[in-house]
Motif scaffolding. Structure first.
Motif, short mmCIF file in Angstrom:
data_model
loop_
_atom_site.label_atom_id
_atom_site.label_comp_id
_atom_site.label_asym_id
_atom_site.label_seq_id
_atom_site.Cartn_x
_atom_site.Cartn_y
_atom_site.Cartn_z
N VAL A 161 0.84 -1.20 0.00
CA VAL A 161 0.00 0.00 0.00
C VAL A 161 0.88 1.25 0.00
N ALA A 162 1.92 1.25 0.82
CA ALA A 162 2.83 2.40 0.85
C ALA A 162 3.48 2.60 -0.51
N ALA A 163 3.85 1.51 -1.17
CA ALA A 163 4.42 1.62 -2.51
C ALA A 163 3.41 2.22 -3.48
N GLY A 164 2.14 1.83 -3.33
CA GLY A 164 1.09 2.39 -4.17
C GLY A 164 0.89 3.87 -3.93
N ILE A 165 0.96 4.29 -2.67
CA ILE A 165 0.82 5.71 -2.34
C ILE A 165 1.96 6.51 -2.97
N VAL A 166 3.18 6.00 -2.84
CA VAL A 166 4.33 6.69 -3.44
C VAL A 166 4.16 6.79 -4.95
N TYR A 167 3.74 5.68 -5.58
CA TYR A 167 3.52 5.71 -7.03
C TYR A 167 2.50 6.79 -7.40
N ALA A 168 1.40 6.83 -6.67
CA ALA A 168 0.35 7.80 -6.97
C ALA A 168 0.87 9.22 -6.88
N ILE A 169 1.62 9.51 -5.82
CA ILE A 169 2.15 10.86 -5.62
C ILE A 169 3.10 11.24 -6.76
N GLU A 170 3.95 10.30 -7.14
CA GLU A 170 4.99 10.61 -8.12
C GLU A 170 4.51 10.50 -9.57
N ASN A 171 3.23 10.13 -9.74
CA ASN A 171 2.69 10.05 -11.10
C ASN A 171 1.45 10.93 -11.28
N GLY A 172 1.35 11.96 -10.45
CA GLY A 172 0.41 13.02 -10.73
C GLY A 172 -0.88 13.05 -9.94
N ALA A 173 -1.16 12.05 -9.10
CA ALA A 173 -2.38 12.10 -8.30
C ALA A 173 -2.23 13.16 -7.21
N THR A 174 -3.28 13.94 -7.00
CA THR A 174 -3.25 14.96 -5.94
C THR A 174 -4.33 14.74 -4.89
N VAL A 175 -5.17 13.72 -5.09
CA VAL A 175 -6.13 13.28 -4.08
C VAL A 175 -6.02 11.77 -4.00
N LEU A 176 -6.01 11.24 -2.78
CA LEU A 176 -5.96 9.80 -2.56
C LEU A 176 -7.23 9.40 -1.82
N SER A 177 -8.09 8.60 -2.47
CA SER A 177 -9.37 8.21 -1.89
C SER A 177 -9.26 6.81 -1.31
N ASN A 178 -9.56 6.67 -0.01
CA ASN A 178 -9.33 5.42 0.71
C ASN A 178 -10.54 5.04 1.55
N TYR A 203 2.43 5.86 8.03
CA TYR A 203 2.60 7.23 8.53
C TYR A 203 3.60 7.99 7.66
N ASP A 204 4.72 7.35 7.34
CA ASP A 204 5.73 7.96 6.46
C ASP A 204 5.15 8.27 5.09
N ALA A 205 4.39 7.32 4.54
CA ALA A 205 3.83 7.50 3.20
C ALA A 205 2.84 8.66 3.16
N ILE A 206 2.01 8.76 4.19
CA ILE A 206 1.03 9.84 4.23
C ILE A 206 1.71 11.18 4.50
N ALA A 207 2.77 11.17 5.30
CA ALA A 207 3.55 12.40 5.50
C ALA A 207 4.19 12.83 4.19
N TYR A 208 4.64 11.87 3.39
CA TYR A 208 5.20 12.18 2.07
C TYR A 208 4.13 12.80 1.18
N ALA A 209 2.90 12.31 1.30
CA ALA A 209 1.79 12.92 0.55
C ALA A 209 1.59 14.37 0.99
N SER A 210 1.57 14.61 2.30
CA SER A 210 1.39 15.98 2.79
C SER A 210 2.50 16.90 2.30
N GLU A 211 3.72 16.39 2.31
CA GLU A 211 4.85 17.19 1.86
C GLU A 211 4.67 17.62 0.40
N ASN A 212 3.98 16.79 -0.38
CA ASN A 212 3.79 17.07 -1.80
C ASN A 212 2.41 17.64 -2.11
N ARG A 213 1.70 18.13 -1.07
CA ARG A 213 0.39 18.78 -1.23
C ARG A 213 -0.67 17.81 -1.76
N VAL A 214 -0.53 16.54 -1.44
CA VAL A 214 -1.49 15.52 -1.87
C VAL A 214 -2.41 15.20 -0.70
#
Length: 686
Positions: free
Chosen positions: A257-274, A286-297
């Protein structure tokens, strides 16, 4: 209180120290804080799998070799990997602990070790009475009928008014992290732009059916079904969907799941629906979601359908937008979870009509039409995800933070339950038209909090030629706001023995009481794991800690020092021969040498303890962090004790506080061996 301004990267933190603030023992952390962490950690996990956060790939390789494990997936962006092996998790823990005891230098190269927790899809609530024998509209020839009139939820959140204003989510990609999507559904054809299967670590053709159940397709339709006059239409029909299937059909695991979150962030998704969750604090998620926050996702999560008030992952992590389910009459469904973490409610009763896979005929609400009526917070969540896509279309060039998007959603909501914010509906029912009318600059950028967690004692770093404190990974940090309408924050210190910190991004500003303690004894990279210091830590508290709006990308860093001032108290020494205690005046002349050996530097500190007992305390200049305690007879007494057993009874006390003692009774043949092995291999010198 002096602070230091840091440029923060979620994964790679600069080695900078702020002024030190000693956190003195305060009142009890309170039943709510302790209960939350107990509920979180009392969580089922998958046997034969672990997740390892690492600083050094060679240290990871040592653990892989030790367990004869395979790496299921490596996520370099988060410095973490998943492991699969044949033994149980408990057996793996024991083996890793033994490795770290033998080679303590490896501890500094491991950020965390955690189990792979079980998670569940938040399944829809269904009413079979809504499956009708025929559709009460005239079927269009060679096409599905226009079902927009049945979409009360889309109307309720005032999405059509947003479209009329020119905002339908165009240019925004929403990642649906779910059960996969049937891209062949006419309402979804052309709407799926990316598809990534984390389990295979492969990009998959976005134009095929890749559904493992109906849930993901239903969610996708509510977010972005096309507005073409046929079938249903999503809240943001101009947006596109990224498909990340994490239930295939079962949960594939936190590391994937964390790998999927990273992929989504780095391939243009700006909203993650879960629409999934479970117990267990995952440092990796927690790290993956913090990475999302850092990238305004923006990470959006369903609250759950159990009608309970309980903090779960991933809803518990900072910055997550948590969604309850509302009814057509602007009430809250009976099944929707309640929580102070709720941001808003959105339509989610039994009658949310949306797309389902073409093959899943059993789910069809009407014969030959691939649509179903579902209810649940899983149906509410995509309404909010679509609304955020609409907001992002309007503000995409302004670089808004996750906090600002959350506030637009919250403060634009229509109040439907108790006046103001409440635990049933959050700030109220979603109203995207009103959210579009708000000024995000009026909210500020949001607050960040960062705590360096370290020892009061220091160690000498030969490379840097100086004395430095050691970091303490694995310490739980609970931030309880004075304003009880604001959500509490639950985080954990991450890092290594050189540097460990706990960070919360995109949180509400205000005053908090911050509790430190209840350390993670599972994590073998944590000093707490070895020392068993949970009892000693309970109740560490920083009162009235203020979180203010921070400049974007920056956070104030504060240092929290843990002090232990440990001392060993031997209350009684007994000598036995063949099971019988020896009572002889000469026995009282016995003496033993107690030695504390630093597990990292090998430095030794000794004291002599008489038969009547005594106290041994480390000198103030003794370096951190951990020591083994050994005993040996005073020279000349070895032969006398050779065939006897010596029993040491006493306790370790921290900070001269009788309420913070760990008692032990230890039998040593000939009075020689490790005293501390009776309760914990190490005792802590912070």
């Amino acid at each position: 209180m002096k602070k230091t301004l840091l440029l923060i990267s979620v994964v790679l933190l600069a080695l900078v120290f702020a002024s030190c603030v000693r956190v003195a023992p305060g009142n009890s952390a309170g039943a709510d804080v302790e209960l939350v962490w107990k509920q979180i950690q009392d969580a089922p996990y998958v046997e034969g799998r672990l997740i390892v956060g690492y600083n050094d790939i060679e240290a990871l390789s040592e653990i892989v070799s030790l367990l004869d494990a395979e790496i299921t997936i490596d996520i370099p962006r988060l410095n973490a990997a998943g492991l699969r092996f044949d033994s149980t998790v408990e057996e793996a823990r024991a083996a890793i602990r033994e490795l770290f005891v033998e080679r303590p230098e490896l501890v500094a190269s491991i950020r965390y070790i955690e189990p792979n927790y079980e998670r569940e899809l938040i399944k829809p609530v269904k009413d079979d009475n809504l499956k009708l024998p025929e559709l009460p509209v005239v079927l269009a020839e060679d096409a599905f009928p226009d079902l927009e009139g049945f979409l009360w939820g889309v109307k309720k959140v005032r999405a059509p008014q947003a479209w009329a204003a020119g905002y339908d989510g165009t240019g925004i990609i929403v990642a649906v992290i779910d059960t996969g999507i049937d891209s062949n559904h006419p309402d979804l054809q052309g709407q799926i732009t990316h598809r990534y299967d984390p389990l295979l670590d492969l990009e998959i053709d976005p134009d095929i059916d890749y559904s493992f159940g109906a849930h993901g397709s239903h969610v996708a339709g509510t977010i972005a079904a096309k507005d073409d006059g046929h079938g249903v239409v999503g809240v943001a029909p101009g947006a596109k969907i990224m498909d990340i299937p994490i239930f295939q059909p079962d949960y594939i695991g936190d590391e994937f799941v964390a790998a999927g979150i990273v992929y989504a962030i780095e391939n243009g998704a700006t909203v993650l629906s879960n629409s999934w969750g479970g117990k267990g604090f995952s440092t990796l998620l927690y790290d993956a979601i913090a990475y999302a926050s850092e990238n305004r996702v923006v990470f959006v999560n369903s609250a759950g359908n159990e009608h309970v008030n309980e903090v779960k992952s991933p809803a518990m992590y900072p910055g997550v937008v948590v969604v309850a389910a509302s009814t057509a009459g602007d009430g809250i469904t009976h099944f929707s979870n309640r929580s102070v973490k709720l941001s808003v409610a959105a339509p989610g009763d039994f009658s949310i009509l949306s797309t389902v896979p073409l093959w899943d005929v059993a789910e069809f609400a009407y014969p030959d039409l691939p649509y179903a009526y579902y209810g649940g917070t899983s149906m509410a969540c995509p309404h909010v995800s679509g609304a955020i896509a609409i907001l992002q279309q309007k503000y995409r060039d302004m670089g808004l933070t996750v906090y600002q998007y959350r506030k637009l959603i919250e403060l634009g909501a229509d109040d439907i339950m108790a006046p103001g914010k409440d635990n049933d509906s959050g700030y109220g029912r979603l109203n995207v038209e009103k959210s579009l009318s708000l000024d995000p600059d009026a909210f500020g950028t949001g607050g960040n909090a960062f705590f360096w967690i370290q020892t009061k004692r220091t160690y000498y770093d030969e490379e840097l030629e100086g004395d430095y404190p050691m970091g303490i990974p694995g310490v739980y940090v609970s931030m309880i706001p004075h304003d009880r309408n604001l959500p509490p924050i639950y985080i954990k210190s991450i890092g290594d023995l050189e540097l460990a910190g706990a960070a919360a991004f995109d949180i509400d500003v205000g005053m908090y009481d911050v509790y430190f303690g209840s350390g993670d004894l599972f994590d073998p990279s944590s000093l707490l794991y070895f020392s068993g210091r949970v009892q000693e830590q309970e109740g560490m508290k920083w009162e009235s800690y203020e979180v203010t709006h921070n400049p974007i990308n920056y956070v104030w860093a504060d240092v929290v020092e843990f002090s232990s001032s440990p001392k060993l108290v031997i209350e009684k020494i007994s000598v036995f021969q063949e099971g019988t205690e020896i009572v002889d005046p000469e026995i009282t002349l016995l003496q033993f040498i107690v030695t504390a050996i630093n597990a990292f530097t090998g430095e030794e500190f000794s004291s002599t303890i008489s038969y009547d007992g005594g106290t041994f305390a480390l000198p103030d200049y003794a370096p951190a962090p951990q020591y083994t305690l050994t005993s040996e007879p005073f020279p000349g007494l070895e032969d006398f004790l050779a065939d006897k057993t010596v029993v040491f009874t006493g306790y370790v006390e921290y900070d001269n506080d009788p309420g913070r003692r760990i008692y032990f009774e230890r039998e040593l043949p000939a009075g020689t061996g490790f005293i501390s092995d009776g309760w914990s291999f190490y005792f802590s010198a912070f």
